[in-house]
Motif scaffolding. Sequence first.
Motif, PDB file in Angstrom:
ATOM      1  N   ILE A   1       0.838  -1.201   0.000  1.00  0.00           N
ATOM      2  CA  ILE A   1       0.000   0.000   0.000  1.00  0.00           C
ATOM      3  C   ILE A   1       0.873   1.252   0.000  1.00  0.00           C
ATOM      4  O   ILE A   1       0.626   2.207  -0.749  1.00  0.00           O
ATOM      5  N   ILE A   2       1.935   1.242   0.804  1.00  0.00           N
ATOM      6  CA  ILE A   2       2.846   2.388   0.869  1.00  0.00           C
ATOM      7  C   ILE A   2       3.562   2.576  -0.468  1.00  0.00           C
ATOM      8  O   ILE A   2       3.730   3.712  -0.935  1.00  0.00           O
ATOM      9  N   GLN A   3       3.961   1.472  -1.106  1.00  0.00           N
ATOM     10  CA  GLN A   3       4.611   1.576  -2.411  1.00  0.00           C
ATOM     11  C   GLN A   3       3.685   2.214  -3.441  1.00  0.00           C
ATOM     12  O   GLN A   3       4.117   3.013  -4.272  1.00  0.00           O
ATOM     13  N   LYS A   4       2.404   1.872  -3.392  1.00  0.00           N
ATOM     14  CA  LYS A   4       1.435   2.500  -4.291  1.00  0.00           C
ATOM     15  C   LYS A   4       1.376   4.002  -4.033  1.00  0.00           C
ATOM     16  O   LYS A   4       1.279   4.796  -4.965  1.00  0.00           O
ATOM     17  N   ALA A   5       1.421   4.381  -2.756  1.00  0.00           N
ATOM     18  CA  ALA A   5       1.356   5.802  -2.412  1.00  0.00           C
ATOM     19  C   ALA A   5       2.574   6.558  -2.944  1.00  0.00           C
ATOM     20  O   ALA A   5       2.448   7.712  -3.359  1.00  0.00           O
ATOM     21  N   THR A   6       3.742   5.923  -2.956  1.00  0.00           N
ATOM     22  CA  THR A   6       4.966   6.618  -3.384  1.00  0.00           C
ATOM     23  C   THR A   6       4.940   7.014  -4.862  1.00  0.00           C
ATOM     24  O   THR A   6       5.702   7.883  -5.271  1.00  0.00           O
TER      25      THR A   6
ATOM     26  N   TYR B   1       0.347  14.904  -5.072  1.00  0.00           N
ATOM     27  CA  TYR B   1       1.619  15.254  -4.416  1.00  0.00           C
ATOM     28  C   TYR B   1       1.638  14.881  -2.935  1.00  0.00           C
ATOM     29  O   TYR B   1       2.615  14.325  -2.433  1.00  0.00           O
ATOM     30  N   VAL B   2       0.567  15.208  -2.218  1.00  0.00           N
ATOM     31  CA  VAL B   2       0.543  14.962  -0.770  1.00  0.00           C
ATOM     32  C   VAL B   2       0.589  13.468  -0.471  1.00  0.00           C
ATOM     33  O   VAL B   2       1.304  13.027   0.431  1.00  0.00           O
ATOM     34  N   ILE B   3      -0.150  12.675  -1.235  1.00  0.00           N
ATOM     35  CA  ILE B   3      -0.154  11.222  -1.042  1.00  0.00           C
ATOM     36  C   ILE B   3       1.233  10.660  -1.360  1.00  0.00           C
ATOM     37  O   ILE B   3       1.772   9.827  -0.621  1.00  0.00           O
ATOM     38  N   ARG B   4       1.808  11.122  -2.452  1.00  0.00           N
ATOM     39  CA  ARG B   4       3.150  10.660  -2.846  1.00  0.00           C
ATOM     40  C   ARG B   4       4.182  11.013  -1.772  1.00  0.00           C
ATOM     41  O   ARG B   4       5.002  10.174  -1.381  1.00  0.00           O
ATOM     42  N   THR B   5       4.124  12.229  -1.238  1.00  0.00           N
ATOM     43  CA  THR B   5       5.058  12.660  -0.200  1.00  0.00           C
ATOM     44  C   THR B   5       4.881  11.837   1.073  1.00  0.00           C
ATOM     45  O   THR B   5       5.854  11.376   1.670  1.00  0.00           O
ATOM     46  N   ARG B   6       3.630  11.638   1.486  1.00  0.00           N
ATOM     47  CA  ARG B   6       3.344  10.842   2.689  1.00  0.00           C
ATOM     48  C   ARG B   6       3.821   9.400   2.486  1.00  0.00           C
ATOM     49  O   ARG B   6       4.387   8.782   3.386  1.00  0.00           O
TER      50      ARG B   6
END
Length: 133
Positions: free
Chosen positions: A106-111, A116-121
């Motif tokens: 899930i975190i890899q998907k967010a990256t 922008y905010v989701i990618r940064t988080r």
Amino acid sequence: EIDEFEKIEALKALVSVFENDYCSDMDKSILFVILQFVLGLSHDANHDVRYYAVKTLLLMITPDTKDPILTRLSKMMDYDSFYVKSLILNQAEELMSISPEMVDFIIQKATVDNHYVIRTRGRELAEKNRLES
């Protein structure tokens, strides 16, 4: 067909039930019926219904329910709104103890998310997990 207001109110009631830990000794068959109901609502066209469904799912995670819930949350990371994705990512650290592999996914998907905010988080969480490993 239940209208949006009723769906949202039902989900808010479930959030309240799970937040107040009224279900610690709930029969598994009842828990699974509720899980099916909430998973169904997580596919709703209305954003607010999906948001409260995710909020409920995050509170329902147990060793018995983790696989279907985390699978659904992972799929929602592919297409859902910033608000839903934020809700999921804000619980990522707590979920690590339940299923580190799925939460890492899930975190890899967010990256690589478009927002922008989701990618940064996502990058912050990935870095934190890398340092803790």
